[in-house]
Write a protein that holds these residues in place. Structure first.
Motif, mmCIF file in Angstrom:
data_model
loop_
_atom_site.group_PDB
_atom_site.id
_atom_site.type_symbol
_atom_site.label_atom_id
_atom_site.label_comp_id
_atom_site.label_asym_id
_atom_site.label_seq_id
_atom_site.Cartn_x
_atom_site.Cartn_y
_atom_site.Cartn_z
ATOM 1 N N GLU A 79 0.955 -1.190 0.047
ATOM 2 C CA GLU A 79 -0.009 0.071 0.140
ATOM 3 C C GLU A 79 0.683 1.244 0.072
ATOM 4 O OE1 GLU A 79 -3.259 2.281 -0.284
ATOM 5 O OE2 GLU A 79 -3.248 -0.118 -0.471
ATOM 6 N N LEU A 80 1.987 1.194 0.763
ATOM 7 C CA LEU A 80 2.855 2.458 0.654
ATOM 8 C C LEU A 80 3.647 2.632 -0.640
ATOM 9 C CD1 LEU A 80 4.676 2.022 4.243
ATOM 10 C CD2 LEU A 80 3.006 3.666 3.374
ATOM 11 N N LEU A 81 3.862 1.530 -1.160
ATOM 12 C CA LEU A 81 4.458 1.687 -2.694
ATOM 13 C C LEU A 81 3.275 2.262 -3.480
ATOM 14 C CD1 LEU A 81 6.281 -1.622 -2.811
ATOM 15 C CD2 LEU A 81 7.609 0.610 -3.073
ATOM 16 N N LYS A 82 2.184 1.763 -3.499
ATOM 17 C CA LYS A 82 1.131 2.225 -4.338
ATOM 18 C C LYS A 82 1.038 3.531 -4.266
ATOM 19 C CE LYS A 82 -3.624 1.748 -5.103
ATOM 20 N NZ LYS A 82 -5.063 1.108 -4.796
ATOM 21 N N ILE A 83 0.860 4.250 -2.978
ATOM 22 C CA ILE A 83 0.994 5.724 -2.813
ATOM 23 C C ILE A 83 1.892 6.583 -3.081
ATOM 24 C CG2 ILE A 83 0.770 7.388 -0.665
ATOM 25 C CD1 ILE A 83 -0.850 5.216 0.873
ATOM 26 N N PHE A 84 3.177 5.762 -2.844
ATOM 27 C CA PHE A 84 4.444 6.662 -3.501
ATOM 28 C C PHE A 84 4.313 6.628 -4.926
ATOM 29 C CE2 PHE A 84 8.730 6.462 -5.300
ATOM 30 C CZ PHE A 84 9.177 7.539 -4.441
ATOM 31 N N VAL A 85 3.963 5.437 -5.778
ATOM 32 C CA VAL A 85 3.888 5.591 -7.192
ATOM 33 C C VAL A 85 2.778 6.568 -7.852
ATOM 34 C CG1 VAL A 85 3.219 4.309 -9.367
ATOM 35 C CG2 VAL A 85 4.624 3.401 -7.552
ATOM 36 N N VAL A 86 1.663 6.727 -6.818
ATOM 37 C CA VAL A 86 0.463 7.621 -7.332
ATOM 38 C C VAL A 86 0.940 9.228 -7.049
ATOM 39 C CG1 VAL A 86 -1.951 8.311 -6.739
ATOM 40 C CG2 VAL A 86 -1.252 5.821 -7.173
ATOM 41 N N GLU A 87 1.480 9.201 -6.053
ATOM 42 C CA GLU A 87 1.871 10.606 -5.826
ATOM 43 C C GLU A 87 3.075 11.154 -6.596
ATOM 44 O OE1 GLU A 87 1.714 14.398 -3.713
ATOM 45 O OE2 GLU A 87 0.641 12.720 -3.671
ATOM 46 N N ALA A 88 3.763 10.182 -7.041
ATOM 47 C CA ALA A 88 4.857 10.514 -8.046
ATOM 48 C C ALA A 88 4.266 10.977 -9.383
ATOM 49 C CB ALA A 88 5.973 9.329 -8.257
ATOM 50 N N ALA A 89 3.310 10.228 -9.786
ATOM 51 C CA ALA A 89 2.577 10.606 -11.101
ATOM 52 C C ALA A 89 1.963 11.620 -11.094
ATOM 53 C CB ALA A 89 1.580 9.223 -11.322
ATOM 54 N N ILE A 90 1.372 11.901 -9.863
ATOM 55 C CA ILE A 90 0.569 13.202 -9.847
ATOM 56 C C ILE A 90 1.375 14.489 -9.807
ATOM 57 C CG2 ILE A 90 -0.587 14.658 -8.106
ATOM 58 C CD1 ILE A 90 -2.155 12.078 -7.204
ATOM 59 N N ARG A 91 2.414 14.353 -9.207
ATOM 60 C CA ARG A 91 3.621 15.574 -9.006
ATOM 61 C C ARG A 91 4.123 15.626 -10.552
ATOM 62 N NH1 ARG A 91 6.297 15.984 -3.367
ATOM 63 N NH2 ARG A 91 4.700 15.435 -2.057
ATOM 64 N N SER A 92 4.157 14.518 -11.233
ATOM 65 C CA SER A 92 4.905 14.608 -12.404
ATOM 66 C C SER A 92 3.875 15.383 -13.520
ATOM 67 C CB SER A 92 5.193 13.171 -13.033
ATOM 68 O OG SER A 92 6.191 12.514 -12.253
ATOM 69 N N VAL A 93 2.544 14.865 -13.377
ATOM 70 C CA VAL A 93 1.532 15.630 -14.335
ATOM 71 C C VAL A 93 1.745 17.098 -14.083
ATOM 72 C CG1 VAL A 93 -0.814 15.896 -14.576
ATOM 73 C CG2 VAL A 93 0.249 13.518 -14.727
ATOM 74 N N ARG A 94 1.740 17.487 -12.767
ATOM 75 C CA ARG A 94 1.695 18.826 -12.376
ATOM 76 C C ARG A 94 2.880 19.507 -12.801
ATOM 77 N NH1 ARG A 94 -0.410 18.262 -6.359
ATOM 78 N NH2 ARG A 94 -2.649 17.962 -6.771
ATOM 79 N N GLN A 95 4.160 18.886 -12.854
ATOM 80 C CA GLN A 95 5.248 19.740 -13.307
ATOM 81 C C GLN A 95 5.173 19.704 -14.863
ATOM 82 O OE1 GLN A 95 7.976 20.512 -11.483
ATOM 83 N NE2 GLN A 95 8.974 21.265 -13.550
ATOM 84 N N ALA A 96 4.585 18.765 -15.713
ATOM 85 C CA ALA A 96 4.505 18.947 -17.029
ATOM 86 C C ALA A 96 3.626 20.065 -17.359
ATOM 87 C CB ALA A 96 4.097 17.766 -17.521
ATOM 88 N N GLN A 97 2.474 20.166 -16.567
ATOM 89 C CA GLN A 97 1.498 21.392 -16.857
ATOM 90 C C GLN A 97 2.244 22.657 -16.648
ATOM 91 O OE1 GLN A 97 -1.694 20.163 -14.111
ATOM 92 N NE2 GLN A 97 -2.879 19.245 -15.599
ATOM 93 N N ALA A 98 2.966 22.637 -15.534
ATOM 94 C CA ALA A 98 3.674 23.863 -15.050
ATOM 95 C C ALA A 98 4.749 24.357 -16.387
ATOM 96 C CB ALA A 98 4.576 23.870 -13.888
ATOM 97 N N GLU A 99 5.048 23.346 -16.984
ATOM 98 C CA GLU A 99 5.974 23.553 -18.214
ATOM 99 C C GLU A 99 5.396 23.585 -19.510
ATOM 100 O OE1 GLU A 99 9.164 20.438 -18.173
ATOM 101 O OE2 GLU A 99 9.619 20.820 -16.103
ATOM 102 N N ASP A 100 3.955 23.390 -19.651
ATOM 103 C CA ASP A 100 2.920 23.852 -20.691
ATOM 104 C C ASP A 100 3.231 22.466 -21.650
ATOM 105 O OD1 ASP A 100 1.699 26.246 -19.755
ATOM 106 O OD2 ASP A 100 3.490 27.525 -20.566
ATOM 107 N N LEU A 101 3.306 21.612 -21.104
ATOM 108 C CA LEU A 101 3.510 20.045 -21.854
ATOM 109 C C LEU A 101 2.273 19.419 -21.795
ATOM 110 C CD1 LEU A 101 7.166 18.906 -20.573
ATOM 111 C CD2 LEU A 101 6.601 20.228 -22.696
ATOM 112 N N ASP A 102 2.200 18.776 -23.054
ATOM 113 C CA ASP A 102 0.748 17.865 -23.150
ATOM 114 C C ASP A 102 1.174 16.535 -22.599
ATOM 115 O OD1 ASP A 102 -0.468 19.898 -24.402
ATOM 116 O OD2 ASP A 102 0.159 19.480 -26.344
ATOM 117 N N HIS A 103 2.342 15.892 -22.502
ATOM 118 C CA HIS A 103 2.786 14.684 -22.152
ATOM 119 C C HIS A 103 3.846 14.585 -20.935
ATOM 120 C CE1 HIS A 103 0.898 14.026 -26.063
ATOM 121 N NE2 HIS A 103 0.673 12.796 -25.522
#
Length: 82
Positions: free
Chosen positions: A38-62
């Motif tokens: 469960e901790l690994l799942k939370i870590f992976v989901v959080e990493a994915a969410i933060r990566s999406v936000r980082q991409a959005q901050a850089e005006d990237l589509d992917h």
């Protein structure tokens, strides 16, 4: 309780943990494996969410590896707060 989404199999979590044990005879309970999964799942989901936000901050589509690399230090380095 029914699981939704991806999960880490107990066998995989056990293998990952045992790769780092000094004593090869160390045992891990089923509850500990479930909690670690469960901790690994939370870590992976959080990493994915933060990566999406980082991409959005850089005006990237992917999200690319570069965005994940930028947010990983936030997840693995303990913060100085508290």
């Amino acid at each position: 309780m029914e699981e939704t989404g991806a999960v880490f199999r107990k066998e995989l979590v056990s293998k990952l943990l045992h790769l780092h044990f000094k004593d090869k005879k160390t045992k891990v309970s089923g509850d500990a494996l479930q909690l670690t999964a469960e901790l690994l799942k939370i870590f992976v989901v959080e990493a994915a969410i933060r990566s999406v936000r980082q991409a959005q901050a850089e005006d990237l589509d992917h999200v690319h590896v570069e965005q994940l690399e930028k947010v990983l230090p936030q997840l693995v380095i303990p913060s100085a707060c508290c």
